[in-house]
Write a protein that holds these residues in place. Structure first.
Motif, short mmCIF file in Angstrom:
data_model
loop_
_atom_site.label_atom_id
_atom_site.label_comp_id
_atom_site.label_asym_id
_atom_site.label_seq_id
_atom_site.Cartn_x
_atom_site.Cartn_y
_atom_site.Cartn_z
N ASN A 179 0.85 -1.19 0.00
CA ASN A 179 0.00 0.00 0.00
C ASN A 179 0.88 1.24 0.00
O ASN A 179 1.93 1.27 0.65
CB ASN A 179 -0.91 0.02 1.23
CG ASN A 179 -1.88 -1.15 1.25
OD1 ASN A 179 -2.68 -1.31 0.35
ND2 ASN A 179 -1.77 -1.98 2.29
N SER A 214 1.61 5.54 0.25
CA SER A 214 1.25 6.70 1.04
C SER A 214 0.31 7.60 0.25
O SER A 214 0.23 7.53 -0.99
CB SER A 214 2.51 7.48 1.42
OG SER A 214 3.11 8.02 0.26
N SER A 215 -0.38 8.49 0.97
CA SER A 215 -1.29 9.42 0.29
C SER A 215 -0.53 10.36 -0.63
O SER A 215 -1.03 10.72 -1.70
CB SER A 215 -2.09 10.22 1.33
OG SER A 215 -1.21 10.93 2.19
N SER A 216 0.69 10.73 -0.25
CA SER A 216 1.48 11.61 -1.11
C SER A 216 1.88 10.90 -2.41
O SER A 216 1.91 11.52 -3.49
CB SER A 216 2.72 12.12 -0.37
OG SER A 216 3.53 11.04 0.06
N ASN A 242 0.09 8.44 -3.83
CA ASN A 242 -1.14 8.37 -4.62
C ASN A 242 -1.47 9.71 -5.27
O ASN A 242 -1.91 9.76 -6.43
CB ASN A 242 -2.31 7.93 -3.74
CG ASN A 242 -2.25 6.45 -3.41
OD1 ASN A 242 -1.75 5.65 -4.19
ND2 ASN A 242 -2.76 6.08 -2.24
N ASP A 243 -1.23 10.79 -4.53
CA ASP A 243 -1.49 12.12 -5.08
C ASP A 243 -0.61 12.40 -6.29
O ASP A 243 -1.07 12.98 -7.29
CB ASP A 243 -1.27 13.19 -4.02
CG ASP A 243 -2.34 13.19 -2.93
OD1 ASP A 243 -3.40 12.57 -3.16
OD2 ASP A 243 -2.11 13.80 -1.87
N ASN A 302 -1.93 10.29 -9.20
CA ASN A 302 -3.20 10.82 -9.69
C ASN A 302 -3.00 12.13 -10.45
O ASN A 302 -3.70 12.39 -11.44
CB ASN A 302 -4.16 11.03 -8.52
CG ASN A 302 -4.72 9.73 -7.99
OD1 ASN A 302 -4.84 8.75 -8.72
ND2 ASN A 302 -5.03 9.70 -6.69
#
Length: 459
Positions: free
Chosen positions: A254, A256-258, A260-261, A264
């Protein structure tokens, strides 16, 4: 589960009498297709129906078997699997890649594919796992916990029972083929069959090898290779390229959100409206209820659009296979599945439970077993790109047998290839994710060379 899931995609009820794995000639007669609606005349035989792989849960897999155009009794048996996970081999492999028929734009009739692989082999298409296409389960929880292991085990059971139903294919040379997430399915099933044969006193599945294209192979190296492809083909900026590499730890299941950002941003702001499966060809402009979709493909970084290539050919399949007269002719949906046939199952891809991080250990085992193994890549695919496959295969550290050279098809460079001890790698020039769709003649040359056990032709 390992890589960002994206959009690649590139579910029933009780079983009927044709769902058993019976070994009788009568069942072949039941499964034989007299003719499909709108089908041109053909000389080869076709069969389709169900094989139950788990009676307790009521899991039954749907197949479509197409015999070779000539001398079917002498030609090998080839199983084709599409990936997703959750996408139909009938929608993709059979209807827009290697099958004998193509579907017209109205979804009302068929026309012949000049480069159908059944000119060289008997081709078996399987909708796998249960929940894909016409394949079904009576146990709804099966749709929420599918994964690599069960898919491989059910496919093994399917092959054992299918060959019992078609005993003329016992001991016949057998190969497995597929693409995309079938980069997991194909070698995993090959290992299951190899292990089954070792434990059997008289094995009748005569597995000789496998061939797989644009294949999900190793999560870490695939992802590094994918981002490299985006950057080297000017799909993303230098800044975004370095941002993804610095923020994403592709060794983890999985992100990190950073991370994924950053991914994206690349997809939504820098890619533009392209066909990610074939970056140099037009996109489908037909408006559809399925035009947008939030699902991501397991083990790839990209978002998926619903379209294959014509570029709208997937839409034609969904029209054709939802026609009641087509389903009757194919002995499909005999129990009245309460949903439409779709090319991919969103439920399966969203709920995939186990995904092998790397297929490289399985490759090493099957190379040591002496199987014929070919891996190929269409070089305009940005979903599972050629760089991803090359990065992954390089870590097998195989000895080069025949150095890199351009191979020939129809008087043109068909791609490039290198032959190793135990494995052949080839690119297909100008092909997207579905190689036989974008470059049918080159894909056919590749397949014919693979079956013959010969190196790809030099110019």
């Amino acid at each position: 589960m390992i890589l960002l899931m994206m959009m690649i995609c590139l579910v029933g009820i009780s079983s009927s009498s044709s769902s058993s794995g019976g070994a009788t000639q009568d069942q072949q007669v039941v499964d034989q297709i007299s003719a499909l609606p709108g089908q041109p005349p053909v000389t080869f035989s076709q069969f389709s129906g169900y094989i139950t792989v788990n009676k307790t849960h009521g899991r039954a897999l749907f197949y479509w078997f197409i015999e070779a155009t000539t001398h079917s009794e002498k030609k090998p048996l080839v199983l084709w699997l599409n990936g997703g996970p959750g996408c139909s081999s009938i929608a993709y492999g059979a209807s827009e890649e290697i099958g004998p028929f193509r579907i017209n734009k109205t979804g009302s009739s068929l026309y012949l594919n000049k480069y159908s692989w059944n000119k060289e082999a008997n081709i078996l298409f399987l909708e796998s796992p249960a929940g894909v296409g016409f394949s079904y389960t009576n146990t709804s929880s099966d749709l929420l916990d599918s994964g690599d292991e069960r898919t491989a085990q059910d496919a093994l059971i399917f092959m054992i029972r299918w060959i019992s139903r078609f005993p003329q294919y016992k001991y016949r040379d057998f190969y497995i083929s597929g693409e995309s997430y079938a980069g997991h399915y194909v070698p995993q099933l090959a290992k299951k069959i190899h292990d089954y044969n070792k434990a059997s006193s008289k094995p009748f599945i005569n597995l000789k090898g496998f061939i797989v294209g644009n294949a999900v192979t190793d999560n870490y190296h695939d992802n590094i290779g994918t981002v490299t492809f985006w950057w080297s083909h000017s799909m993303i900026s230098d800044r975004t390229y370095h941002s993804i590499l610095s923020l994403c730890n592709f060794t983890l299941p999985n992100y990190s959100s950073s991370c994924n950002d950053a991914i994206n941003y690349a997809i939504n702001q820098e890619f533009g409206n392209i066909d990610q499966y074939s970056i140099y060809t037009p996109t489908c402009t037909v408006v559809s209820n399925n035009e947008t979709q939030s699902v991501r493909l397991k083990n790839t970084l990209l978002h998926r659009r619903r379209y294959g290539y014509d570029p709208c050919t997937e839409n034609y399949a969904e029209k054709y296979y939802n026609r009641p007269e087509v389903q009757r002719a194919m002995h499909a949906n005999s129990t009245g599945i309460p949903y439409k046939w779709t090319a991919c199952s969103d439920v399966l891809i969203k709920n995939w439970t186990d995904s092998q991080f790397s297929m490289l250990p399985t490759y090493r085992e099957l190379i040591a077993a002496g199987l014929r193994i070919w891996v190929f890549s269409g070089d305009t695919d940005s979903v599972v790109p050629v760089t991803a496959t090359r990065f992954s295969l390089n870590h097998l550290n195989l000895t080069v047998k025949t150095r890199w050279y351009p191979w020939n098809s129809g008087g043109q460079v068909g791609g490039w290839t290198e032959v190793y001890e135990g494995l052949t790698f080839a690119t297909v020039r100008g092909a997207g994710h579905e190689v036989p769709l974008f470059q049918p003649k080159r894909g056919f040359t590749l397949f014919r060379s693979f079956l013959a056990g010969e190196e790809l032709p030099k110019s």
